[in-house]
Design a protein around this motif. Structure first.
Motif, PDB file in Angstrom:
ATOM      1  N   PRO B  55       0.804  -1.234   0.000  1.00  0.00           N
ATOM      2  CA  PRO B  55       0.000   0.000   0.000  1.00  0.00           C
ATOM      3  C   PRO B  55       0.833   1.279   0.000  1.00  0.00           C
ATOM      4  CG  PRO B  55       0.010  -1.006   2.176  1.00  0.00           C
ATOM      5  CD  PRO B  55       0.683  -1.984   1.254  1.00  0.00           C
ATOM      6  N   LEU B  56       2.132   1.160   0.202  1.00  0.00           N
ATOM      7  CA  LEU B  56       2.999   2.328   0.129  1.00  0.00           C
ATOM      8  C   LEU B  56       3.670   2.319  -1.239  1.00  0.00           C
ATOM      9  CD1 LEU B  56       4.175   4.748   1.668  1.00  0.00           C
ATOM     10  CD2 LEU B  56       6.041   3.255   2.400  1.00  0.00           C
ATOM     11  N   VAL B  57       3.326   3.303  -2.043  1.00  0.00           N
ATOM     12  CA  VAL B  57       3.877   3.355  -3.398  1.00  0.00           C
ATOM     13  C   VAL B  57       4.791   4.565  -3.537  1.00  0.00           C
ATOM     14  CG1 VAL B  57       2.013   2.103  -4.484  1.00  0.00           C
ATOM     15  CG2 VAL B  57       1.828   4.561  -4.235  1.00  0.00           C
ATOM     16  N   LYS B  58       5.823   4.368  -4.327  1.00  0.00           N
ATOM     17  CA  LYS B  58       6.781   5.456  -4.544  1.00  0.00           C
ATOM     18  C   LYS B  58       6.681   5.919  -5.990  1.00  0.00           C
ATOM     19  CE  LYS B  58       9.892   3.916  -0.919  1.00  0.00           C
ATOM     20  NZ  LYS B  58       9.416   4.949   0.021  1.00  0.00           N
ATOM     21  N   GLY B  59       6.765   7.235  -6.147  1.00  0.00           N
ATOM     22  CA  GLY B  59       6.681   7.795  -7.488  1.00  0.00           C
ATOM     23  C   GLY B  59       7.930   8.559  -7.840  1.00  0.00           C
ATOM     24  N   ILE B  60       7.766   9.432  -8.825  1.00  0.00           N
ATOM     25  CA  ILE B  60       8.907  10.219  -9.270  1.00  0.00           C
ATOM     26  C   ILE B  60       9.202  11.353  -8.303  1.00  0.00           C
ATOM     27  CG2 ILE B  60       8.516   9.658 -11.697  1.00  0.00           C
ATOM     28  CD1 ILE B  60       7.186  12.430 -11.988  1.00  0.00           C
ATOM     29  N   ILE B  68      -4.720   3.563   2.447  1.00  0.00           N
ATOM     30  CA  ILE B  68      -5.294   2.998   3.672  1.00  0.00           C
ATOM     31  C   ILE B  68      -6.748   2.679   3.369  1.00  0.00           C
ATOM     32  CG2 ILE B  68      -5.762   3.324   6.128  1.00  0.00           C
ATOM     33  CD1 ILE B  68      -3.473   5.297   6.245  1.00  0.00           C
ATOM     34  N   LYS B  69      -7.011   1.412   3.142  1.00  0.00           N
ATOM     35  CA  LYS B  69      -8.336   0.996   2.684  1.00  0.00           C
ATOM     36  C   LYS B  69      -9.415   1.325   3.704  1.00  0.00           C
ATOM     37  CE  LYS B  69     -10.716  -2.937   0.607  1.00  0.00           C
ATOM     38  NZ  LYS B  69     -10.602  -4.364   0.191  1.00  0.00           N
ATOM     39  N   SER B  70      -9.112   1.126   4.976  1.00  0.00           N
ATOM     40  CA  SER B  70     -10.121   1.341   6.016  1.00  0.00           C
ATOM     41  C   SER B  70     -10.525   2.813   6.119  1.00  0.00           C
ATOM     42  CB  SER B  70      -9.594   0.861   7.367  1.00  0.00           C
ATOM     43  OG  SER B  70      -8.431   1.583   7.726  1.00  0.00           O
ATOM     44  N   LYS B  71      -9.665   3.695   5.661  1.00  0.00           N
ATOM     45  CA  LYS B  71      -9.941   5.129   5.718  1.00  0.00           C
ATOM     46  C   LYS B  71     -10.306   5.696   4.343  1.00  0.00           C
ATOM     47  CE  LYS B  71      -6.997   6.126   9.707  1.00  0.00           C
ATOM     48  NZ  LYS B  71      -5.887   6.963  10.239  1.00  0.00           N
ATOM     49  N   PHE B  72     -10.334   4.849   3.329  1.00  0.00           N
ATOM     50  CA  PHE B  72     -10.602   5.299   1.954  1.00  0.00           C
ATOM     51  C   PHE B  72      -9.675   6.463   1.600  1.00  0.00           C
ATOM     52  CE2 PHE B  72     -14.359   2.749   1.295  1.00  0.00           C
ATOM     53  CZ  PHE B  72     -14.854   2.550   2.580  1.00  0.00           C
TER      54      PHE B  72
END
Lengths: 116, 114
Positions: B55-60, B68-72
């Motif tokens: 769930p932690l994605v890194k970008g440029i 965080i799915k539970s918090k949308f």
């Protein structure tokens, strides 16, 4: 390589007139999208083409708006009987394919339409 | 109706400050999430995206976002901003299996001061 291009960059017209906005997608991209961005808002989806056909036109606000992509490349967004509320930046995007969100949408610079 | 909320419309930070921009989406099903950025005078461009997995994605440019799915939520973060990060940032999603149309938030205008 060349990105998505849109012409004109600016268009000023009078209420009631007809306008055409053009989009040239990235070569080889089969999917093409039109979005509209009003002042202070994010882009809103208008229509999506897969090839020559409109796969989803659920975002077109009314029947004054129409878009075509006759040869599966360049697309034209047509607005009849323009109203002041049509003033916005019209964005075009293209992606390799319309199948799945994995295909990144590349956006053009937009056409700023002003209806007086 | 499905929607995206970006609560911070304008953010002003000094260089080297940490950044967190909020994004919440309204949809009960599975979505694919994106952050786009528009630098002054430039096109919208993709910053990062989340489809599944970590769930932690890194970008440029040192940006990252956490789903965080539970918090949308899908908040954008950067530990230390630079003047060149001045831009408008848009959160967006695509419904899984719902075609390929992006639903965008209203955007956050970030200004980084020297």
């Amino acid at each position: 390589g060349a990105g998505v291009s849109q012409t004109p960059s600016n268009k000023v017209t009078e209420k009631g007139k007809y306008v055409e906005l053009r989009c040239d997608p990235i070569s080889g991209h089969t999917a093409l999208y039109w979005y509209r961005q009003s002042l202070g808002q994010g882009p809103e989806f208008l229509i999506y083409f897969q090839g020559t056909g409109a796969a989803d036109d659920s975002g077109l606000p009314n029947d004054r708006f129409f878009a075509v992509r006759p040869e599966g490349s360049v697309s034209t967004l047509k607005i009849q009987r323009t109203e002041r509320g049509d003033s916005a930046v019209y964005l075009c995007a293209s992606s390799l394919s319309g199948q799945g969100a994995y295909n990144e949408q590349f956006f053009g610079p937009g056409t700023r339409l002003t209806v007086l | 109706a499905q929607s995206v909320s970006q609560h911070n419309h304008h953010v002003i930070l000094s260089e080297a400050a940490s950044l967190e921009l909020g994004c919440n989406y309204s949809y009960g099903g599975t979505v694919n999430l994106f952050w786009y950025v528009q630098y002054p005078g430039q096109h919208l461009q993709l910053l990062l995206k989340y489809f599944s997995g970590d769930p932690l994605v890194k970008g440029i440019k040192g940006f990252e976002a956490e789903f965080i799915k539970s918090k949308f939520s899908f908040n954008l973060r950067k530990p230390s901003v630079q003047w060149s990060d001045t831009a408008e940032y848009f959160c967006a999603f695509i419904l899984t299996g719902g075609g390929n149309k992006l639903t965008f938030g209203t955007g956050t205008q970030l200004k980084v001061e020297l």
